[in-house]
Design an enzyme around this catalytic site. Structure first.
Site, PDB file in Angstrom:
ATOM      1  CB  SER A 156      -0.981   0.051   1.275  1.00 18.58           C
ATOM      2  OG  SER A 156      -0.313  -0.153   2.551  1.00 18.58           O
ATOM      3  CG  ASP A 407      -3.195   4.968   7.891  1.00 14.17           C
ATOM      4  OD1 ASP A 407      -2.018   4.574   8.205  1.00 14.17           O
ATOM      5  OD2 ASP A 407      -3.594   4.847   6.782  1.00 14.17           O
ATOM      6  CG  HIS A 410      -1.084   3.952   4.592  1.00 10.65           C
ATOM      7  ND1 HIS A 410      -1.812   3.141   5.401  1.00 10.65           N
ATOM      8  CD2 HIS A 410      -0.581   3.067   3.601  1.00 10.65           C
ATOM      9  CE1 HIS A 410      -1.748   1.868   5.104  1.00 10.65           C
ATOM     10  NE2 HIS A 410      -0.822   1.760   3.882  1.00 10.65           N
TER      11      HIS A 410
END
Length: 439
Positions: A156, A407, A410
């Site tokens: 990702s 998160d 990211h």
């Protein structure tokens, strides 16, 4: 009593009258001298990342031992630039795009649209210690990859970097989504008709062949370290530039295979396998991948460029599922955070494997070119650039929640990861000025 000469008195009188005018005449001459030949002043060194090991690449200008003879030649003798050693400085200009102007931002990284209240994290710029990192030029990037296929392969983080690049390029030319497949659109392809450029995404969190854990199967991954993942490798002959990005998935429980034998595992209680950790496994996976590209592309005499984006550290504070897991709103200052432990080890392995692959590629006459996009250190200093709780829309709309998922892996878009692609462009410029023999 001595007698004073009248000539002496007259001489002194004239000197007194002429001295001020002489000084007035010399002053503009001195100022002109300083204007055209300024005195050197000592400059203070830029702030360096603690315990940093420079990873030097040559800037897009070539080097020579002879001094430049003209302004046109001066650019060709710039010093080598380590883009990865520096500091974050304030930049009032902000990003090239936003969540409104770019339509390819993944939902979980659209931080402003999800209600993130602060915007200061958007106004920092990476400043290398000994050179300048130019602002991203989308038209230049598109021109350098005209009629080519750029493939982002990995986990990702590869997708995060790809979507950042798409947003930056979209400020100059609109891409068309021409292919999508897989859960969460993990395989996608865009086309920029203005330059006949193809940019694609291939989901492959290990780069080598693997079976991901699932709710219906074993609660661990399976990796086959001697076989590249054909889900992307079968299209290798169509790829002119390959950007690889892996790391975080190697932290998960897994069993490792080489040939038909089990090498061992990482965090596999209940299984009769030897615990071997994941560092050597990461090394083997990356080595298998780079060797496969070199053998398949270089063995056929086809030129290919390879970028390996190094490990991007996470910034969780406390447990990952608690509110405020990465609450900082500014970059770390010098000495506040050091590159160490797992982050340092992961980066070191990736750098070493790129260097080893360069040696092998050089034996093919330079048709395979590799660089490490060494973002680990500059990423470490940006705990403020993650979505945090704003991976979901307005997580505190109903007041503070006891448990809010964050998160801290990211990056928000726009955000610090845009810098990855600015350095990427500098690689492209360098390669553009040093074409392959076949070109």
């Amino acid at each position: 009593m001595g007698i004073t000469s009248p000539f002496k008195d007259q001489s002194l009188s004239i000197t007194k009258r002429l001295l001020p005018w002489t000084l007035y005449a010399l002053l503009p001459i001195a100022l002109l001298r300083l204007y055209f030949y300024p005195l050197p002043f000592p400059t203070s060194p830029e702030t360096e990342l603690p315990n940093s090991t420079p990873v030097t690449i040559i800037s897009h200008s070539s080097l020579s031992a002879s001094p430049p003879s003209s302004p046109e030649k001066e650019k060709a003798y710039e010093s080598p630039c380590d883009y990865f050693d520096g500091k974050w400085i304030r930049d009032k200009r902000g990003p090239l795009y936003n969540g409104t102007t770019c339509g390819t931002i993944k939902e979980g990284q659209n931080c402003i649209a999800h209600g993130r209240p602060d915007s200061g994290y958007l106004y920092w710029r990476w400043k290398p210690s000994q050179c300048k990192l130019p602002r991203f030029e989308p038209q230049t990037f598109l021109q350098l990859i005209s009629n080519k296929h750029v493939a982002f392969v990995g986990d990702s983080m590869a997708r995060n970097q790809l979507e950042s690049l798409l947003c930056m390029l979209s400020t100059a030319s609109s891409p068309n989504l021409v292919y999508r497949n897989g859960e969460d659109n993990k395989f996608r392809k865009w086309h920029f008709p203005s330059h006949n450029v193809t940019v694609s995404l291939y989901w492959s969190p290990f780069l080598v062949q693997g079976v991901e854990k699932s709710n219906s199967g074993p609660n661990h991954n399976k990796l086959y370290l001697d076989h590249v993942d054909e889900r992307w490798a079968r299209d290798m002959d169509q790829m002119d530039l390959i950007v690889l990005s892996i790391g975080h998935w190697f932290l998960h429980p897994a069993v490792y295979y080489e040939g038909s034998s089990v090498l061992g595992c990482h965090y596999c209680p209940g299984l009769n396998h030897t615990e071997i950790g994941f560092y050597d496994v990461l090394r083997k996976a990356l080595r298998t991948t780079l060797n496969s590209i070199i053998d398949r592309r270089g063995g056929k005499g086809y030129g290919t460029d390879i970028i390996v984006t190094t490990f991007s550290p996470a910034h969780f504070e406390g447990e990952w599922d608690k509110a405020g897991a990465c609450p900082k709103t500014k970059p770390y200052r010098k000495g506040e955070k050091e590159l160490e432990g797992m982050d340092s080890d992961m980066r070191k392995i990736e750098i070493e494997e790129v260097e080893d692959a360069k040696t092998k590629a050089n034996n093919l006459g330079g048709i395979i070119r590799l660089e490490a996009l060494d973002v680990t250190k500059l990423a470490l200093l940006r705990p403020d650039g993650h979505p945090g709780p704003y991976m979901y829309p307005f997580p505190f709309a109903n007041g503070n929640q006891e448990r809010v998922q964050n998160d801290c892996v990211h990056w928000c878009l726009p955000g610090p990861i845009d810098t990855w692609n600015e350095i990427f462009l500098e690689f492209m410029k360098k390669w553009g000025e040093q074409p392959r023999i076949e070109e």
